[in-house]
Design an enzyme around this catalytic site. Structure first.
Site, PDB file in Angstrom:
ATOM      1  N   GLU A  54      -7.314  14.529  48.154  1.00 37.81           N
ATOM      2  CA  GLU A  54      -8.648  14.007  47.884  1.00 37.81           C
ATOM      3  C   GLU A  54      -9.751  15.012  48.195  1.00 37.81           C
ATOM      4  O   GLU A  54     -10.795  15.050  47.536  1.00 37.81           O
ATOM      5  CB  GLU A  54      -8.893  12.738  48.706  1.00 37.81           C
ATOM      6  N   HIS A 123      -6.060   0.548  52.848  1.00 34.05           N
ATOM      7  CA  HIS A 123      -6.457   0.500  51.445  1.00 34.05           C
ATOM      8  C   HIS A 123      -7.763  -0.278  51.261  1.00 34.05           C
ATOM      9  O   HIS A 123      -8.448  -0.099  50.271  1.00 34.05           O
ATOM     10  CB  HIS A 123      -5.389  -0.191  50.579  1.00 34.05           C
TER      11      HIS A 123
HETATM   12  C1  LIG Z   1      -4.693   9.696  51.006  1.00 31.07           C
HETATM   13  C2  LIG Z   1      -4.017   8.845  50.015  1.00 31.07           C
HETATM   14  N1  LIG Z   1      -4.167   9.125  48.719  1.00 31.07           N
HETATM   15  C3  LIG Z   1      -3.590   8.361  47.779  1.00 31.07           C
HETATM   16  C4  LIG Z   1      -2.821   7.277  48.140  1.00 31.07           C
HETATM   17  C5  LIG Z   1      -2.190   6.383  47.074  1.00 31.07           C
HETATM   18  N2  LIG Z   1      -0.755   6.670  47.047  1.00 31.07           N
HETATM   19  C6  LIG Z   1       0.115   5.954  47.757  1.00 31.07           C
HETATM   20  S1  LIG Z   1       1.662   6.582  47.674  1.00 31.07           S
HETATM   21  C7  LIG Z   1       1.161   7.798  46.642  1.00 31.07           C
HETATM   22  C8  LIG Z   1       2.143   8.807  46.169  1.00 31.07           C
HETATM   23  C9  LIG Z   1       2.698   9.560  47.319  1.00 31.07           C
HETATM   24  O1  LIG Z   1       3.565  10.533  46.841  1.00 31.07           O
HETATM   25  P1  LIG Z   1       4.611  11.150  47.839  1.00 31.07           P
HETATM   26  O2  LIG Z   1       3.907  11.714  49.013  1.00 31.07           O
HETATM   27  O3  LIG Z   1       5.449  12.087  47.054  1.00 31.07           O
HETATM   28  O4  LIG Z   1       5.462   9.940  48.371  1.00 31.07           O
HETATM   29  P2  LIG Z   1       6.353   8.944  47.494  1.00 31.07           P
HETATM   30  O5  LIG Z   1       5.485   7.800  47.147  1.00 31.07           O
HETATM   31  O6  LIG Z   1       6.840   9.676  46.319  1.00 31.07           O
HETATM   32  O7  LIG Z   1       7.446   8.529  48.403  1.00 31.07           O
HETATM   33  C10 LIG Z   1      -0.191   7.714  46.378  1.00 31.07           C
HETATM   34  C11 LIG Z   1      -0.941   8.635  45.523  1.00 31.07           C
HETATM   35  C12 LIG Z   1      -2.702   7.005  49.515  1.00 31.07           C
HETATM   36  N3  LIG Z   1      -2.023   5.957  49.954  1.00 31.07           N
HETATM   37  N4  LIG Z   1      -3.295   7.807  50.429  1.00 31.07           N
END
Ligand SMILES: Cc1ncc(C[n+]2csc(CCOP(=O)(O)OP(=O)(O)O)c2C)c(N)n1
Ligand SMILES: Cc1ncc(C[n+]2csc(CCOP(=O)(O)OP(=O)(O)O)c2C)c(N)n1
Ligand SMILES: [Mg+2]
Ligand SMILES: [Mg+2]
Lengths: 330, 316, 330, 316
Positions: A54, A123
């Site tokens: 972000e 959230h």
């Molecule tokens: C700071 C932040 N940005 C965006 C999100 C929304 N979000 C939740 S999980 C996710 C993807 C995360 O990807 P990864 O770290 O690869 O973990 P995965 O979900 O694949 O296990 C996103 C963008 C969040 N929870 N926190």
């Protein structure tokens, strides 16, 4: 006048403004995946997915805004802005001033918040007051599909950084939507009334309208004022209504301390003082993180019944004292 | 570098040094606020900035005077800005820590460590999308490379193919903390490959070496459209800000680097090569000193902004 | 009772608490360099320099606090907290609640702010209201050397995350200092008065005291209330004084909108309404970033003369209306 | 892994899969909120967690059920938490996204991507300074590795010599964005050397390979006191959250990884080796299914927290 959901209204603002001005572009985590229609119409340069970061998303927006583009970024949920505060507050909010006016930052930051999804405080955190407290920023938070569209159009056209918070629970509500740009800084009277002014924004505007209905059944005439833009705040409309009714209750989901309600109450207590017939009250979310558990999450948000009780107390006696009116259900 | 360029480089480095010393004196006399000098780092600034063209843009940080002056900033206006006067580049609102000069292409200076890294990608994105020629040079310190934003910025520039020259001025200090206390590797360039970014580290006290490395880096960026990380290894010869007694600095290390003062090195070279002898160097120093004296005079005589400036330029 | 500067008082609180409790440790950018005395007494494990990265400093503090240590971190200047908002707000502020009370976060975040150094808005930004608005956090901001020490001791002993903001201009002011712990959440009446209550915190408490002197010369008796802790806010002391004098002016350097002054005004307008004899006024810094230029920086901060004028207006007429009282010098 | 351990691993993986499928069904029936499943990633969770000892601690994120159940969490209480009920591990306040269970050493789960990386160093610092045995395993995704905090965390753990096992579960997706859109290198471990951190990448769908790699990593940490980065290369077989039609996923890629389902692989192996035949596996699946059915029954019957819980546990 087409009817559409708030989410669709927001999309239609994006499409119209991107058609109108080729400098407008949009990026964020999943923007190009989730907005296929935009991607197809405007191409991969103007509709971009980003890495999951972000801070650099917001910084890139600020840098681009200062040098000729008009970015709209989607930071998903309001608490994620915690990673982008430097870019929003210290860069976009201050570098115009600190540079003696050399740069402007026409950019829009989108983020959702509010109860409804049962996902908890990481959230769901209504932090709009932070940005109202910070210099150089504007803040909008619509309550109707028409404003989702009209205010976003104004935000995109504005030459300043605009935080555009969308209340999750409103996304699928439907309403009539026009092509009109809704200027930033203008509140709307959603219902006229004589006895009390209910001041709110976003989802709780509808809570106020529901309460006003119930109050009408009991012979109490409540005016409902929708702030729409939190900064700049439409003091004039607030004060005119407060002076007319002499009684003000501010309602929002964000927590009480130093919230928008505090500001509205303080303005009224200063500038409409001699017209006030009763204490200025606030009905807000509690000073607690938002819980995930569904019934708790619902209880977090001010309800029509609480507004009705509060207003009746306010009208019943001219010196309601020390009544605890936090968002806890009564 | 041609002999002419080397002479020009010396004059710029002397100008920067004299400017910094004047700022130190003003601070000592209670006329200026705290300021961060780049004494000892002149070769890094001049070597890189001389390798840029007019179309290129610069982002810098709290230690910016070298970048500004090398870019052709008027010392009267930089000095006025340091003193918070109305004709400073930022109308006095910036003071010494975030001077930008849009007319020179020095944009969006941030004194938040890492701030410039967060903004540089956006500046480069504008150039790319608006079809403007030129690259974006982003100056930052070894300390800024500890902030996560360093990585986020490099990564985005790599993924989006943005024309950014990242210039890490590794001066061994991060305010009051030595670089070795904050990282286990010797070179910031160690991070570049994992972001898919080309890189190079160069002796930051040798202006020619810096210029050559920067020129190669810039050529690479212009050719590929991709970012590049250039590390200039140098040393902060004065304290973090003024005043700072440097009591925490290892005297041996300081002595080592004092002997490698970039101005000393260049002077010796130019003299040895017969390009500019001691007398010519002295004349140059006098010229530079006069320019700075005049700048200080201008700045001190320049009025403060009027009080209504307190609330102007908050919003566009 | 030893006299010392506020900076020394803060150091002495650190030393006493580190002696008292071996779980207390301190880290930050340059902490071990600048606090040699602490380093020598408590060793390199408990007094640490860090890499230049506010986010991980705050995150490390939160993680350590939840698992048995009591960290104090120095984040230098308040605007740098923009890099650490997630760790402070989303982690330290919310994970106790979201975990159903499984963890506590006894940690202190130190940061300086306020005018005096001519370094501009990226070093000087009074953002204490952000943290007051956020759940799970406490906020202290002392005005005297005794409170620099006593409140910091209380903050270190508190089991919650405490934001401890120090006003740069106060660092070298001297005062009597004891070993006393000053409990969080208790305001102090710094001067008794009958006609008006001046409510403030940090540096502007002294501005209020200077104004009160000048007002006394004109026969006006001003009470001066120092909030000391901004969250929890000592509503009781605020309301008692407001009810006694019937007139309130809130003064602070932070900007007006949704600031602590808004909250105080809103509380008073709600709970002391029937005792108010005049509008509740605020005198604050303007809605602008802090400029570096010395005279502008000074003009940013409320001055005694402005307070005097404001109070005289307030007493001269019972319906001061729409007078613009932003921090701009009058 | 011994045959017994492999059998245990299969049972845990089946339990996790059944738990996720039950959560999906509850979500589909409107009884649970949005939830992120780790279907396809069971081998990564089980392989690592089985390599830990009781003294070790775990930090995890939004995709945590595998870590919790492998650590011995009671499915009745995880399920109750997902449904926001009073006997969930977090008294219903967390819901599915930030379940921690202090009694199991699963501490400070954060659903802010990267949040756990910011906290892990502090948890490890406590262990080290308080002289507690054990290491800290921190699970995060390939997306989290894009956040600057990833680097800040690794760097601090390296410089301060903190016993952290960083486990990057690289499942190729970051919500709705493929990993290849967000980084130019193939492996997250590419970043480790520049932080001075040892690392290894392993087939995350082969529970034995994960277990062995994790055991080696943990031994290294215990021996040196230094952090280690382990990448488990795996795949998110379902959508980012429920419901998610995965329309944006390349069907070929998905098919490739479906054929590499870690449960399938382990079952085939155990059958082939004669360690547990199809009939034994079926009995195990029934047992697991019953446990999950019972957990769902418990959770659905468990009351919601009383409304006064809205404002409890805000402050200590
Ligand atoms: C700071 C932040 N940005 C965006 C999100 C929304 N979000 C939740 S999980 C996710 C993807 C995360 O990807 P990864 O770290 O690869 O973990 P995965 O979900 O694949 O296990 C996103 C963008 C969040 N929870 N926190
Ligand atoms: C986010 C942030 N943290 C801390 C500071 C205080 N500070 C100013 S300069 C500096 C050191 C920066 O080190 P480096 O990046 O190496 O640059 P240098 O000063 O050596 O040129 C620090 C800690 C700041 N301005 N911003
Ligand atoms: Mg440095
Ligand atoms: Mg992933």
């Amino acid at each position: 006048m087409p009817r559409m959901t708030a989410n669709d209204a927001l999309t239609s603002a994006l499409i119209e403004e991107m058609r109108r001005d080729s400098r407008v572009l949009m990026f964020g985590e999943g923007v190009a995946t989730k907005r296929r229609d935009l991607l197809e119409e405007f191409g991969a340069a103007r509709v971009r997915n980003t890495p999951l970061a972000e801070g650099i998303i917001a910084g890139t927006a600020a840098g681009a805004a200062a040098t000729g583009l008009r970015p709209v970024i989607d930071l998903l949920f309001a608490p994620f802005l915690c990673y982008a505060m430097d870019e929003i507050v210290n860069s976009a909010g201050k570098l115009r001033y600190l540079s003696g006016g050399q740069f402007a930052f026409p950019m829009v930051v989108l983020a959702a918040t509010g109860a409804g999804w049962g996902v908890g405080a990481q959230h769901n955190h209504n932090i709009e007051a932070w940005f109202a407290h910070s210099p150089g920023l504007k803040v909008a938070m619509p309550s109707t599909p028409a404003d989702f569209k009209g205010l976003l159009k104004a935000a995109i056209r504005d030459d300043n950084p605009v935080l555009f918070f969308t209340d999750l629970a409103l996304g699928f509500t439907e309403g009539d939507v026009t092509d009109e740009v809704v200027p930033l800084g203008q509140a709307a009277i959603r219902r006229n009334g004589r006895d009390v002014t209910l001041i709110s924004y976003a989802k709780t505007v509808h809570t106020c309208l529901a309460a006003a209905e119930q109050l009408a059944d009991r012979g109490i005439s409540a005016e409902v004022l929708d702030l729409r833009t939190l900064k700049p705040l439409d003091e004039e409309t607030v004060l005119a209504s407060a002076r007319r009714t002499g009684r003000v209750v501010v309602v929002h989901e964000a927590s009480r301390m130093c919230g928008i309600g505090a500001e509205v109450a303080a303005i009224v207590a200063e500038k409409a003082f001699r017209d006030l017939r009763a204490p200025v009250l606030r009905l807000t979310g509690p000073d607690a993180p938002a819980p995930a558990s569904f019934p708790l999450e619902q209880a977090f948000v001010p309800q029509p019944g609480q507004i009705v009780t509060t207003v009746r107390d306010l009208l019943g006696t001219r010196d309601v004292r020390d009544v605890e009116l936090a968002g806890v259900p009564v | 570098m041609t002999p002419k360029q080397r002479i020009e480089a010396l004059e710029q480095m002397l100008l920067i040094r004299a400017h910094e010393e004047a700022a130190v004196a003003l601070q000592g006399a209670g006329k200026a606020g705290g300021t961060c000098t780049a004494v000892g780092q002149e070769a890094s600034a001049v070597g890189v900035v001389m390798a840029l063209t007019e179309n290129d843009q610069i982002l810098t940080n709290h230690r910016s005077i070298g970048h500004l002056l090398a870019r052709g900033a008027d010392p009267r206006r930089t000095m006025a800005e340091i003193l918070g006067r109305q004709d400073g580049y930022c109308a006095g609102k910036s003071g010494s820590l975030h001077i930008s000069a849009r007319e020179l292409g020095v944009v969006l200076t941030s004194t938040i460590v890492g701030g410039e890294l967060g903004l540089a990608t956006g500046v480069a994105l504008s150039r790319k999308m608006l079809g403007q020629p030129g690259i974006v040079a982003c100056f930052f310190g070894d300390g800024a490379a500890c902030e996560g934003r360093f990585h986020e910025s490099l990564n985005l520039a790599a993924v989006w193919e943005l024309p950014v020259l990242y210039v890490c001025e590794n001066n061994h200090w991060q305010a009051f903390v030595h670089r070795r206390e904050t990282m286990l590797v010797e070179s910031i360039t160690a991070h570049a490959p994992a972001h898919g970014v080309e890189s190079n580290a160069v002796d930051g006290n040798d202006v020619e070496a810096v210029h050559d490395a920067a020129s190669a880096a810039i050529a690479h960026i212009r050719k590929t459209g991709r970012p590049y990380l250039l590390e200039t290894v140098t040393y902060r010869l004065r304290g973090h800000y003024e005043p700072d007694d440097q009591s925490y600095v290892d005297p041996q290390e300081l002595a080592h680097w004092r002997a490698r003062d970039p101005i000393l090195l260049l002077k010796r070279k130019l003299d040895g090569e017969g390009v500019l002898d001691a007398a010519g160097q002295q004349r140059m120093e006098q010229r530079v000193r006069r320019r700075i004296e005049e700048a200080v005079g201008f700045a001190e005589a320049n009025p403060y902004p009027s009080l209504d400036a307190l609330t102007t330029d908050v919003y566009a």
